[in-house]
Design an enzyme around this catalytic site. Structure first.
Site, PDB file in Angstrom:
ATOM      1  NE  ARG A 130     -13.013  39.345 -10.436  1.00  0.00           N
ATOM      2  CZ  ARG A 130     -11.692  39.363 -10.230  1.00  0.00           C
ATOM      3  NH1 ARG A 130     -10.853  39.115 -11.209  1.00  0.00           N
ATOM      4  NH2 ARG A 130     -11.197  39.641  -9.045  1.00  0.00           N
TER       5      ARG A 130
ATOM      6  CB  CYS B 197      -6.477  38.699 -11.848  1.00  0.00           C
ATOM      7  SG  CYS B 197      -7.777  39.881 -12.008  1.00  0.00           S
TER       8      CYS B 197
ATOM      9  CE  LYS C 133     -11.064  44.204  -7.579  1.00  0.00           C
ATOM     10  NZ  LYS C 133     -10.492  43.004  -7.005  1.00  0.00           N
ATOM     11  CG  ASN C 134      -8.934  45.282  -4.288  1.00  0.00           C
ATOM     12  OD1 ASN C 134      -9.737  44.497  -4.794  1.00  0.00           O
ATOM     13  ND2 ASN C 134      -7.845  45.675  -4.893  1.00  0.00           N
TER      14      ASN C 134
ATOM     15  CG  ASP D 204      -4.207  46.375  -8.334  1.00  0.00           C
ATOM     16  OD1 ASP D 204      -4.911  46.324  -7.305  1.00  0.00           O
ATOM     17  OD2 ASP D 204      -3.489  45.430  -8.706  1.00  0.00           O
TER      18      ASP D 204
ATOM     19  NE  ARG E 185      -3.619  36.792  -7.271  1.00  0.00           N
ATOM     20  CZ  ARG E 185      -4.571  37.711  -7.534  1.00  0.00           C
ATOM     21  NH1 ARG E 185      -5.319  37.590  -8.594  1.00  0.00           N
ATOM     22  NH2 ARG E 185      -4.769  38.704  -6.680  1.00  0.00           N
TER      23      ARG E 185
HETATM   24  C1  EPZ Z   1      -4.593  42.244  -3.489  1.00  0.00           C
HETATM   25  O1  EPZ Z   1      -4.310  40.927  -3.937  1.00  0.00           O
HETATM   26  C2  EPZ Z   1      -5.520  42.824  -4.527  1.00  0.00           C
HETATM   27  N1  EPZ Z   1      -6.736  42.012  -4.610  1.00  0.00           N
HETATM   28  C3  EPZ Z   1      -4.813  42.852  -5.895  1.00  0.00           C
HETATM   29  O2  EPZ Z   1      -5.663  43.561  -6.767  1.00  0.00           O
HETATM   30  C4  EPZ Z   1      -3.514  43.650  -5.777  1.00  0.00           C
HETATM   31  O3  EPZ Z   1      -2.809  43.548  -6.988  1.00  0.00           O
HETATM   32  C5  EPZ Z   1      -2.660  43.104  -4.647  1.00  0.00           C
HETATM   33  O4  EPZ Z   1      -3.415  43.054  -3.416  1.00  0.00           O
HETATM   34  C6  EPZ Z   1      -1.429  43.977  -4.395  1.00  0.00           C
HETATM   35  O5  EPZ Z   1      -1.852  45.282  -4.075  1.00  0.00           O
HETATM   36  C7  EPZ Z   1      -7.649  42.147  -3.628  1.00  0.00           C
HETATM   37  O6  EPZ Z   1      -7.483  42.931  -2.701  1.00  0.00           O
HETATM   38  C8  EPZ Z   1      -8.873  41.291  -3.749  1.00  0.00           C
HETATM   39  P1  EPZ Z   1      -0.923  40.289  -2.070  1.00  0.00           P
HETATM   40  P2  EPZ Z   1      -3.588  39.887  -2.937  1.00  0.00           P
HETATM   41  O7  EPZ Z   1      -1.207  39.217  -1.091  1.00  0.00           O
HETATM   42  O8  EPZ Z   1      -4.008  40.186  -1.548  1.00  0.00           O
HETATM   43  C9  EPZ Z   1       2.752  37.362  -2.614  1.00  0.00           C
HETATM   44  C10 EPZ Z   1      -7.045  43.930  -8.547  1.00  0.00           C
HETATM   45  O9  EPZ Z   1      -6.727  44.214  -9.695  1.00  0.00           O
HETATM   46  N2  EPZ Z   1       2.059  36.538  -1.614  1.00  0.00           N
HETATM   47  O10 EPZ Z   1      -0.711  41.696  -1.589  1.00  0.00           O
HETATM   48  O11 EPZ Z   1      -3.801  38.534  -3.485  1.00  0.00           O
HETATM   49  C11 EPZ Z   1       1.999  37.401  -3.936  1.00  0.00           C
HETATM   50  O12 EPZ Z   1       2.355  36.294  -4.748  1.00  0.00           O
HETATM   51  C12 EPZ Z   1      -6.304  42.848  -7.833  1.00  0.00           C
HETATM   52  O13 EPZ Z   1      -7.923  44.522  -7.857  1.00  0.00           O
HETATM   53  C13 EPZ Z   1       2.715  35.413  -1.113  1.00  0.00           C
HETATM   54  O14 EPZ Z   1       3.827  35.104  -1.512  1.00  0.00           O
HETATM   55  O15 EPZ Z   1      -2.074  40.324  -3.151  1.00  0.00           O
HETATM   56  C14 EPZ Z   1       2.445  38.713  -4.516  1.00  0.00           C
HETATM   57  O16 EPZ Z   1       3.700  38.551  -5.155  1.00  0.00           O
HETATM   58  C15 EPZ Z   1      -5.322  42.127  -8.740  1.00  0.00           C
HETATM   59  N3  EPZ Z   1       2.073  34.672  -0.180  1.00  0.00           N
HETATM   60  C16 EPZ Z   1       2.648  39.616  -3.282  1.00  0.00           C
HETATM   61  O17 EPZ Z   1       2.753  38.714  -2.170  1.00  0.00           O
HETATM   62  C17 EPZ Z   1       0.818  34.969   0.295  1.00  0.00           C
HETATM   63  O18 EPZ Z   1       0.295  34.250   1.167  1.00  0.00           O
HETATM   64  C18 EPZ Z   1       1.510  40.580  -3.017  1.00  0.00           C
HETATM   65  O19 EPZ Z   1       0.316  39.830  -2.974  1.00  0.00           O
HETATM   66  C19 EPZ Z   1       0.178  36.113  -0.234  1.00  0.00           C
HETATM   67  C20 EPZ Z   1       0.821  36.879  -1.182  1.00  0.00           C
END
Ligand code: EPZ
Length: 434
Positions: free
Chosen positions: A415, A119, A22-23, A323, A124
């Site tokens: 999803r 989610c 998916k991702n 995840d 986020r």
């Molecule tokens: C991706 O989300 C995945 N979603 C998430 O999977 C997954 O949990 C996550 O990566 C971590 O592996 C998709 O790929 C669509 P991050 P993403 O940016 O990209 C902080 C699922 O179940 N952050 O890696 O949104 C954030 O708050 C979903 O498939 C900032 O601070 O996650 C978090 O604490 C749920 N500023 C950490 O970084 C930003 O601009 C990691 O978030 C971006 C993120």
């Protein structure tokens, strides 16, 4: 409202095939906006997030043709795309709609989309995405924080040095999307290393990009003028790219097989992507073996087995994936002792605990994690899928519990898991969608 109804207690046995990630799909489909030729994407998972991506692409003017009955292969041409406004309604339905910002910016220097939905795992933010875009030369046109619309404009994108303040999958992939055609050199430091980051880079490099270091924490991109594969102008070659198997779907099936004390071969996987999950399952006393044809993994547990407790710390890849945290916590409810869980990625990823408690789980939420006190087998109950992976955990709980479990809000689960009830019935689960 649709729900899953599960009669638990049946050990899962047999073979199950994992779909495309998916991702990965939610980034590679928007990335087709950067191409100067049509392409064919294979192993696309049949999930609602992909439906939304394809709908947005068509809404922008792309031609999208399904090429087979299974609905996992699409011919996509973005030649006629002239718009750069992502439809508000669609963008609000999923988190990954932000990839259209990077892809449209990289394509035409303009992009407008609603702040992503997806989610609820706590705040986020997308500050790192916006920081990357600004370093590459884009300006945010909408400043007021109240509006949930992001509009970007770049007179001309150019390469730059991006040092991420946090390891972010989304920001890393969005920076790649915006930089691949930006003249000059872009360096992304503190980059995410997830398999889907590498998959996006592999796809773009196959189409003619120059991205080095994906999968490490420093990615170097040299901007190219065209992304038209290596066949050159006017060729009629079919560029075909297959999406990597879904590491988290595979991990979910591994935990389900273990939790029901079954014996399951999970096919179509890349075992290396599963190492952190495999290590934790082995810690608990689960047999996990890579099969000699290398794209399958076998998970088995003797019927009388009592699981050992273990400790989980979620980290960016290659650490234990966040995840997989709810799914693993569910298995640990029947381990022989206390297990601790530290959730280091999201500030609010324990909403599933309230649902598991309805089934008899003993889990305490601590300062920045949870303690799971292993005990008797869970008892079936009516529970809610709070988000995608919490929903997967509810399915595992229902499969292992005594009695009948009903899961509502299953749109969250659909999803990210293609045909999950049908796939699980194929290995002996008593699960129906009504
Ligand atoms: C991706 O989300 C995945 N979603 C998430 O999977 C997954 O949990 C996550 O990566 C971590 O592996 C998709 O790929 C669509 P991050 P993403 O940016 O990209 C902080 C699922 O179940 N952050 O890696 O949104 C954030 O708050 C979903 O498939 C900032 O601070 O996650 C978090 O604490 C749920 N500023 C950490 O970084 C930003 O601009 C990691 O978030 C971006 C993120």
């Amino acid at each position: 409202m649709e729900k899953f109804v599960i009669n638990g207690g049946h050990p899962l046995k047999g073979e199950i095939l994992v779909s495309g990630a998916k991702n990965s799909a939610v980034a590679i489909l928007p990335a087709t906006l950067l191409l100067d030729v049509p392409c064919i994407i294979e192993n696309v998972p049949d999930i609602s997030d992909v439906e939304i991506c394809l709908k947005i692409l068509k809404g922008l003017g792309a031609e999208v043709k399904p090429l087979n009955q299974q609905g996992d292969t699409y011919w996509i041409s973005c030649r006629n795309v002239s718009d750069f406004y992502v439809p508000y309604k669609e963008a609000k339905k999923m988190r990954a709609s932000y990839y259209f910002l990077g892809a449209l910016l990289g394509r035409c220097g303009n992009a407008r989309a609603a702040m992503p939905g997806g989610c609820s795992l706590g705040a986020r933010p997308i500050d790192q995405h916006l920081k990357a875009f600004e370093i590459l030369g884009a300006k945010q046109l909408i400043e007021d924080q109240q509006s949930d619309i992001v509009e970007l404009h770049a007179e001309s994108l150019r390469g730059g040095n991006i040092s991420m303040d946090v390891v972010s999958v989304g920001a890393t992939m969005n920076a790649i999307l915006a930089a691949v055609k930006a003249p000059g050199i872009t360096i992304i430091e503190n980059a995410a290393k997830e398999p889907h980051v590498v998959d996006l880079a592999n796809f773009l490099n196959y189409m003619g990009a120059n991205i080095k270091g994906a999968g490490t924490d420093v990615i170097k991109i040299e901007g190219v003028k065209k992304l038209m594969g290596n066949a050159g102008e006017g060729s009629t070659v079919d560029y075909r790219y297959s999406i990597v198997p879904d590491q988290i779907e595979a991990g979910t099936f591994m935990v389900a097989a273990a939790a029901t004390k079954g014996d399951v071969i999970i096919k179509g996987v890349i075992p290396k992507h599963l190492e952190a999950i495999t290590a934790k399952l082995i810690d608990c006393g689960v047999n996990v073996e890579e099969l000699d044809n290398m794209d399958a993994i076998r998970v088995s547990v003797e019927n009388k087995k009592i699981f050992c407790p273990t400790n989980i710390k979620t980290e960016p890849y290659p650490g234990f994936p966040t995840d997989m945290q709810p799914q693993m916590a569910t298995l640990l409810t029947i381990a022989n002792g206390e297990s601790s869980i530290m959730e280091n990625v999201w500030e609010d990823r324990f909403r599933y605990v309230h649902e598991l408690r309805k089934m008899g789980a003993e889990i305490n939420i601590t300062q920045n994690g949870a303690v799971v006190r292993g005990g008797d087998l869970l008892t079936g109950a009516c529970v809610n899928a709070c988000d995608l992976r919490a929903g997967a955990a509810m399915i595992i709980a229902g499969l292992m519990a005594n009695g009948c479990t009903e899961i509502t809000e299953i749109q969250h689960i659909e999803r990210g898991y293609a045909d999950i009830a049908k796939k699980l019935r194929g290995i002996g689960a008593d699960i129906v969608k009504i």
